[in-house]
Motif scaffolding. Sequence first.
Motif, PDB file in Angstrom:
ATOM      1  N   VAL A  62       0.860  -1.189   0.000  1.00 37.20           N
ATOM      2  CA  VAL A  62       0.000   0.000   0.000  1.00 37.20           C
ATOM      3  C   VAL A  62       0.899   1.242   0.000  1.00 37.20           C
ATOM      4  O   VAL A  62       1.915   1.272   0.700  1.00 37.20           O
ATOM      5  CB  VAL A  62      -0.909  -0.009   1.262  1.00 37.20           C
ATOM      6  N   ASP A  63       0.512   2.258  -0.778  1.00 33.14           N
ATOM      7  CA  ASP A  63       1.386   3.443  -0.859  1.00 33.14           C
ATOM      8  C   ASP A  63       1.426   4.177   0.479  1.00 33.14           C
ATOM      9  O   ASP A  63       0.516   4.055   1.308  1.00 33.14           O
ATOM     10  CB  ASP A  63       0.924   4.370  -1.984  1.00 33.14           C
ATOM     11  N   ALA A  64       2.496   4.947   0.661  1.00 32.56           N
ATOM     12  CA  ALA A  64       2.801   5.529   1.975  1.00 32.56           C
ATOM     13  C   ALA A  64       1.675   6.417   2.489  1.00 32.56           C
ATOM     14  O   ALA A  64       1.311   6.339   3.667  1.00 32.56           O
ATOM     15  CB  ALA A  64       4.108   6.323   1.881  1.00 32.56           C
ATOM     16  N   ALA A  65       1.104   7.249   1.616  1.00 34.51           N
ATOM     17  CA  ALA A  65       0.067   8.187   2.076  1.00 34.51           C
ATOM     18  C   ALA A  65      -1.177   7.427   2.516  1.00 34.51           C
ATOM     19  O   ALA A  65      -1.762   7.717   3.574  1.00 34.51           O
ATOM     20  CB  ALA A  65      -0.266   9.161   0.951  1.00 34.51           C
ATOM     21  N   THR A  66      -1.568   6.435   1.719  1.00 36.68           N
ATOM     22  CA  THR A  66      -2.783   5.682   2.038  1.00 36.68           C
ATOM     23  C   THR A  66      -2.611   4.913   3.346  1.00 36.68           C
ATOM     24  O   THR A  66      -3.496   4.886   4.196  1.00 36.68           O
ATOM     25  CB  THR A  66      -3.107   4.683   0.894  1.00 36.68           C
ATOM     26  N   ARG A  67      -1.450   4.284   3.494  1.00 39.76           N
ATOM     27  CA  ARG A  67      -1.274   3.474   4.710  1.00 39.76           C
ATOM     28  C   ARG A  67      -1.124   4.367   5.950  1.00 39.76           C
ATOM     29  O   ARG A  67      -1.576   3.999   7.036  1.00 39.76           O
ATOM     30  CB  ARG A  67      -0.122   2.489   4.570  1.00 39.76           C
ATOM     31  N   ALA A  68      -0.555   5.561   5.777  1.00 38.79           N
ATOM     32  CA  ALA A  68      -0.449   6.470   6.926  1.00 38.79           C
ATOM     33  C   ALA A  68      -1.841   6.887   7.380  1.00 38.79           C
ATOM     34  O   ALA A  68      -2.140   6.917   8.583  1.00 38.79           O
ATOM     35  CB  ALA A  68       0.382   7.683   6.548  1.00 38.79           C
ATOM     36  N   LYS A  69      -2.687   7.189   6.402  1.00 42.75           N
ATOM     37  CA  LYS A  69      -4.063   7.606   6.719  1.00 42.75           C
ATOM     38  C   LYS A  69      -4.824   6.455   7.398  1.00 42.75           C
ATOM     39  O   LYS A  69      -5.460   6.636   8.425  1.00 42.75           O
ATOM     40  CB  LYS A  69      -4.762   8.004   5.412  1.00 42.75           C
ATOM     41  N   LYS A  70      -4.677   5.273   6.811  1.00 41.41           N
ATOM     42  CA  LYS A  70      -5.372   4.099   7.337  1.00 41.41           C
ATOM     43  C   LYS A  70      -4.903   3.801   8.770  1.00 41.41           C
ATOM     44  O   LYS A  70      -5.716   3.481   9.655  1.00 41.41           O
ATOM     45  CB  LYS A  70      -5.079   2.906   6.419  1.00 41.41           C
ATOM     46  N   ALA A  71      -3.573   3.905   8.996  1.00 35.10           N
ATOM     47  CA  ALA A  71      -3.027   3.599  10.320  1.00 35.10           C
ATOM     48  C   ALA A  71      -3.529   4.606  11.344  1.00 35.10           C
ATOM     49  O   ALA A  71      -3.880   4.234  12.469  1.00 35.10           O
ATOM     50  CB  ALA A  71      -1.500   3.606  10.260  1.00 35.10           C
ATOM     51  N   ARG A  72      -3.579   5.877  10.957  1.00 36.71           N
ATOM     52  CA  ARG A  72      -4.076   6.911  11.892  1.00 36.71           C
ATOM     53  C   ARG A  72      -5.527   6.631  12.266  1.00 36.71           C
ATOM     54  O   ARG A  72      -5.913   6.697  13.432  1.00 36.71           O
ATOM     55  CB  ARG A  72      -3.954   8.295  11.246  1.00 36.71           C
ATOM     56  N   GLU A  73      -6.330   6.275  11.243  1.00 40.46           N
ATOM     57  CA  GLU A  73      -7.751   6.004  11.500  1.00 40.46           C
ATOM     58  C   GLU A  73      -7.904   4.793  12.415  1.00 40.46           C
ATOM     59  O   GLU A  73      -8.730   4.783  13.327  1.00 40.46           O
ATOM     60  CB  GLU A  73      -8.472   5.738  10.172  1.00 40.46           C
ATOM     61  N   THR A  74      -7.086   3.767  12.151  1.00 36.69           N
ATOM     62  CA  THR A  74      -7.213   2.537  12.930  1.00 36.69           C
ATOM     63  C   THR A  74      -6.771   2.771  14.373  1.00 36.69           C
ATOM     64  O   THR A  74      -7.403   2.273  15.319  1.00 36.69           O
ATOM     65  CB  THR A  74      -6.381   1.409  12.288  1.00 36.69           C
ATOM     66  N   LEU A  75      -5.690   3.518  14.539  1.00 36.13           N
ATOM     67  CA  LEU A  75      -5.237   3.828  15.901  1.00 36.13           C
ATOM     68  C   LEU A  75      -6.306   4.640  16.633  1.00 36.13           C
ATOM     69  O   LEU A  75      -6.545   4.425  17.830  1.00 36.13           O
ATOM     70  CB  LEU A  75      -3.902   4.585  15.859  1.00 36.13           C
ATOM     71  N   ALA A  76      -6.952   5.549  15.916  1.00 32.57           N
ATOM     72  CA  ALA A  76      -8.026   6.325  16.542  1.00 32.57           C
ATOM     73  C   ALA A  76      -9.164   5.391  16.949  1.00 32.57           C
ATOM     74  O   ALA A  76      -9.742   5.521  18.028  1.00 32.57           O
ATOM     75  CB  ALA A  76      -8.515   7.402  15.573  1.00 32.57           C
ATOM     76  N   ALA A  77      -9.445   4.406  16.088  1.00 35.42           N
ATOM     77  CA  ALA A  77     -10.536   3.472  16.378  1.00 35.42           C
ATOM     78  C   ALA A  77     -10.262   2.631  17.617  1.00 35.42           C
ATOM     79  O   ALA A  77     -11.194   2.180  18.295  1.00 35.42           O
ATOM     80  CB  ALA A  77     -10.776   2.558  15.166  1.00 35.42           C
ATOM     81  N   VAL A  78      -8.986   2.384  17.912  1.00 36.48           N
ATOM     82  CA  VAL A  78      -8.664   1.600  19.117  1.00 36.48           C
ATOM     83  C   VAL A  78      -8.315   2.517  20.293  1.00 36.48           C
ATOM     84  O   VAL A  78      -7.786   2.062  21.311  1.00 36.48           O
ATOM     85  CB  VAL A  78      -7.517   0.587  18.867  1.00 36.48           C
ATOM     86  N   GLY A  79      -8.580   3.819  20.142  1.00 40.76           N
ATOM     87  CA  GLY A  79      -8.425   4.750  21.253  1.00 40.76           C
ATOM     88  C   GLY A  79      -7.016   5.257  21.459  1.00 40.76           C
ATOM     89  O   GLY A  79      -6.647   5.634  22.570  1.00 40.76           O
TER      90      GLY A  79
END
Lengths: 227, 408
Positions: free
Chosen positions: A115-132
């Motif tokens: 996955v390209d860097a920008a997409t995975r950074a966005k996805k990781a931020r969202e996922t971390l937010a989802a787990v608090g």
Amino acid sequence: MSIVSVQGAVRHYEQSNHVVKALRGVNLNIESGEFSALMGPSGSGKTTLLNLIGGLDTPTAGAITVDGTALSSLAPDQRSDLRRDRIGFIFQAYNLIPVLTAQENTEFVLMLQGVDAATRAKKARETLAAVGLAGMEDRLPSELSGGQQQRVAVARAIATEPAIVLADEPTANLDSETKAELIALMRKLNQEQGITFLFSTHDDAILEAATRVIRLKDGMIEADVLK
Amino acid sequence: MLTKLAFRNLMRRPVQSTISVLALAVGLTLTVFMINFQVGMWDVIVNTSVKAISGHIVVQGEGFQESQDADLLVAESTAIADELRRVAPDAVVLRRTTMAGLLQSPNNNVGVGISGVEPDAEAQVNSIADRVIEGTWLLPEDTKHLVIGTKLARKLDVELGDKVVLMVGVNGDYESKPLRVRGIFETGSRQIDGFLVMVPLATMQGMLPTIDDPASQVSVLLDGRTEHRALIGPARAALAERPVEVLSWEEAMPDLKKSREMDISFAFVIWPVMALVVSIGVLNTLLMSLFERTRELGVMLAVGMKPRDLFKLLLMEGFILGMVGAGLGLIGGLLLTWPAATMGFTMPGMEDAAPVSNVAFDGVFYANFEPLWDIGWALFFVFLSTVVSAYPAWQAATTDPVTSMRQQ
């Protein structure tokens, strides 16, 4: 729809000149959206079964299908791809990469997927937010509490939107309060995002939250209770 | 992210990684400096020998190279020199005679090597002209004087202006000529200072009356920009009708060429061994790191990393150590080369170390900057550092994730 199908799984080990029969013919189907727990005493075969389903180990006999793919038909690289794309793992001892931040640990499997860097950074931020863990993205594992580290492990496991998350004693190292928070988080992800979880556990709190409890004893399923 | 991960993994054990990098850097620094110095030293030896002995291209009597018979002279040496000037207009063309003889003073007789030279042209290329410490160098038309070394002057017990008799054997007869000492040189070489006599070419030609305009050799000296091998063919073609042989310096002084090649070849044995030894430090660092990361590597494989990607990660760590070490080593080697290339390096006792006779070194050698070789060695260190990391990388890639994750 079955996410996991285990048919007649047998697993024997050679150990000090004698054969350990870890699994003696297990049949099991895990349906999409389940929040199931494998329980049983030590040596009952919980972790062995989880490793077989995760493609980390191969059965002595029997067949295992994950998300429609028969594991026995896969070459080692294809197994790696299946684990990367369709299975999320949460381990007992967090097992994060200590030199990567929470954000980078969460991105790690996405990076393996290409996955390209920008997409995975966005996805990781969202996922971390989802787990608090919003705001803790740049912390190293050593700068996080045990519960926070396990939340990062959950984020890493679900960031790729896997067909199933396999969690091996995920709460074993946590205090009661943190444990309860983590179980609530995973249940929420299960209910809101439809993520399928299969636990190997001794933990009563998980067994209480689980929608299905599969009891193993001496390498065989002793009971399978749908709540 | 893999590169970032590789960097951070190396920084987990900063002391160990730093030691590995420094070992590589010091090893490459020494390698670069020694190679640059060795090549530079040989350039001095070859250039001095070429100037004093053969030139880059030498024309000599046919069969001389094989027989080394001093009686095999070339005739019409001026015409040959003119032909060579047409082939190489920018070159210095020299005529010389080289013979054995006897020098007599009232007090002693000494066997000598006699070099008949064109004084002005010779002074441009032969450092002996600059090393006359008493009296002066030869004059072109002055056929009544010679110059000798300090040691020979002592043996003969002669001083400036004293009379000596030079005897040369020619075709079985002896020709003798009385001369006076015009200058006394000192090179530091016992062999040259005690053996070599220099006289104008005209003097020697006067003692060899049976041949028209004779010389032992006609030499072509080129500037550093001209490739002498390219001129061999045209020179041979221009002199095809004459009974001469046209040789490159490598053909005329095969021992010098061989000595140079052997010495430089030896470097290609010594320095790779050094590179290998310092690369073991890289191997050790990665193995230690691998031992500490067994569980983590198992997790990486478990979550879907392919064994070959794990192999690449470990290989990258070795590569990074190699790149940083080689970068520092290259800088270190060039910094060490700098003073040796600009100010030179005095090596006492080298005056008599020439692999060919009658060549005087002043004992000062210069390093060369050899960018292709220096970069080549740096790349070799990087390559070796990467190659040795293949072993821990292979160990990591063949790890069973389940077994690894059980490690504490």
